[in-house]
Write a protein that holds these residues in place. Sequence first.
Motif: not given
Length: 215
Positions: A160, A166, A195
């Motif tokens: 990311l 991610d 996240q």
Amino acid sequence: MFSTITPGAHYFGSLVALLTTENPDGSTNITPMSSAWSLGDHFVLGLSSLHQGFANLIRTGEVVLNLPDEAMAGSIERIAMTTGSPEVPREKAGMYRSEPDKWSLAGWTPMPSETMAPQRISEAPVHIEAGLENAWPLDEGLHAVQVRVRRVHARHDLVLDSGRVDVAAWSPVFYTFRHYFGQGRHLGENRRAEQRFPGRGRPRAVGGGAGILRP
């Protein structure tokens, strides 16, 4: 109601790691394993003294934890019952065979590490270069080995803008009772997760308040 059982293995669900270490002749050995536990910038690895990877790590103090994805499961199994030792240890006789070139057998490509001699597995999406800190004998030739992370590499498509992995794109391999599994569907997030997934609103905590998910 519960039943008292005696399972043949206690891998209730552990992340698979492919350890690369340097052999005495300078080549790189690959050791598939699934007893790796992390805390902060340390990993504790559960290794048998019968593994060539263990001997290499103790001798050189260097290891790379290559974390595979689901697509690599078949290749992992191809080398699972091989040893990098020139002679198969007596305890492994009949099950394992000596394999000097696990790279070709698995179909993987070596690439150089940045801080140490063992090569990385280019097909693995995450590489963790680590140095030996300590080791403790347990029983029956088993050892707990502590290593400290020196450098982490992740494939570009998994990173990311924040520099984190991610988790929606990351598909690690887990080993459960000698079976390979991919990551299951998303069930929720810890309140400290960095996240967030769109449309889920406020993330709900996973687990109770005992703090076992603190790392």
